[in-house]
Design a protein around this motif. Structure first.
Motif, mmCIF file in Angstrom:
data_model
loop_
_atom_site.group_PDB
_atom_site.id
_atom_site.type_symbol
_atom_site.label_atom_id
_atom_site.label_comp_id
_atom_site.label_asym_id
_atom_site.label_seq_id
_atom_site.Cartn_x
_atom_site.Cartn_y
_atom_site.Cartn_z
ATOM 1 N N LEU A 39 -24.605 -38.692 12.420
ATOM 2 C CA LEU A 39 -24.865 -39.602 13.533
ATOM 3 C C LEU A 39 -26.338 -39.527 13.910
ATOM 4 O O LEU A 39 -26.966 -38.463 13.813
ATOM 5 N N LEU A 40 -26.881 -40.662 14.351
ATOM 6 C CA LEU A 40 -28.292 -40.767 14.704
ATOM 7 C C LEU A 40 -28.435 -41.095 16.183
ATOM 8 O O LEU A 40 -27.700 -41.925 16.705
ATOM 9 N N GLU A 41 -29.417 -40.463 16.835
ATOM 10 C CA GLU A 41 -29.673 -40.741 18.259
ATOM 11 C C GLU A 41 -30.868 -41.672 18.393
ATOM 12 O O GLU A 41 -31.958 -41.370 17.912
ATOM 13 N N ARG A 42 -30.644 -42.790 19.067
ATOM 14 C CA ARG A 42 -31.690 -43.803 19.238
ATOM 15 C C ARG A 42 -32.761 -43.309 20.211
ATOM 16 O O ARG A 42 -32.461 -42.603 21.161
ATOM 17 N N VAL A 43 -34.017 -43.721 19.957
ATOM 18 C CA VAL A 43 -35.089 -43.378 20.888
ATOM 19 C C VAL A 43 -34.851 -44.125 22.197
ATOM 20 O O VAL A 43 -34.325 -45.248 22.196
ATOM 21 N N PRO A 44 -35.231 -43.529 23.334
ATOM 22 C CA PRO A 44 -34.959 -44.155 24.636
ATOM 23 C C PRO A 44 -35.568 -45.547 24.792
ATOM 24 O O PRO A 44 -34.998 -46.398 25.475
ATOM 25 N N PHE A 51 -28.211 -43.856 22.840
ATOM 26 C CA PHE A 51 -26.888 -43.853 22.205
ATOM 27 C C PHE A 51 -26.948 -43.129 20.871
ATOM 28 O O PHE A 51 -27.968 -43.146 20.179
ATOM 29 N N VAL A 52 -25.839 -42.513 20.515
ATOM 30 C CA VAL A 52 -25.700 -41.829 19.237
ATOM 31 C C VAL A 52 -24.691 -42.620 18.416
ATOM 32 O O VAL A 52 -23.602 -42.928 18.895
ATOM 33 N N THR A 120 -39.610 -44.673 15.119
ATOM 34 C CA THR A 120 -39.582 -45.766 16.091
ATOM 35 C C THR A 120 -38.158 -46.130 16.495
ATOM 36 O O THR A 120 -37.958 -46.825 17.488
ATOM 37 N N GLU A 121 -37.159 -45.651 15.727
ATOM 38 C CA GLU A 121 -35.765 -45.984 16.006
ATOM 39 C C GLU A 121 -34.918 -44.803 16.449
ATOM 40 O O GLU A 121 -34.053 -44.952 17.316
ATOM 41 N N HIS A 122 -35.114 -43.643 15.825
ATOM 42 C CA HIS A 122 -34.230 -42.502 16.087
ATOM 43 C C HIS A 122 -35.030 -41.233 16.363
ATOM 44 O O HIS A 122 -36.042 -40.988 15.719
#
Length: 154
Positions: A39-44, A51-52, A120-122
């Motif tokens: 699972l990947l956690e998105r940058v704020p 969100f993960v 830039t995304e996670h």
């Protein structure tokens, strides 16, 4: 890349999305290794920040679903999809631009390799057991949990 997905199923998914006035198509990859999900956690600062979820992204114009799936996994994780094993269902949501979006989810196998996130995304990645503590404490959407539940049955 090998695929167990029938092209007739793919065509039906696209036809149904068109009938339902879906304006944006997204593909997601469930990567399941050693009884754990990647699972990947998105940058704020990004859409759905914090969100993960599973590696996923928008299908580009003229791109087929499975090609988009392999591209998104490679862009978001650096991993190469070797096989698409199963279609796990879809869910709909409204994108930040207000478009009706359908998120198609697939169980995939990937080559072993180092995970390289797109900064830039996670901001982080996790290997999570379906019944583990992280599964309940991470910020995972109910829709993604349902997809993971479907994958855990296989």
């Amino acid at each position: 890349m090998q695929s167990n997905i029938d092209h007739i199923l793919i065509q039906q998914l696209l036809t149904d999305a068109e009938k339902d006035d879906v304006q944006k198509l997204v593909v997601g990859a469930v990567i399941y290794k050693n009884n754990k999900f990647l699972l990947l956690e998105r940058v704020p600062s990004d859409s759905m920040g914090g969100f993960v979820g599973i590696p996923s992204g928008t299908v580009e114009a003229g791109e087929d679903l499975l090609t988009a799936l392999a591209r998104e996994v490679q862009e978001e994780t650096g991993l190469i999809v070797t096989s698409v094993l199963e279609y796990l269902g879809s869910f709909d949501w409204t994108s930040s631009s207000g478009k009706k979006t359908r998120h198609f989810n697939f169980l995939v196998e990937v080559e072993d390799g180092e995970i390289k996130l797109s900064p830039t995304e996670h901001q982080a990645y996790y290997f999570v057991e379906f019944s583990g503590e992280n599964f309940t404490t991470l910020n995972i959407s109910d829709e993604t949990k349902e997809v993971l539940k479907a994958a855990a049955r296989h």
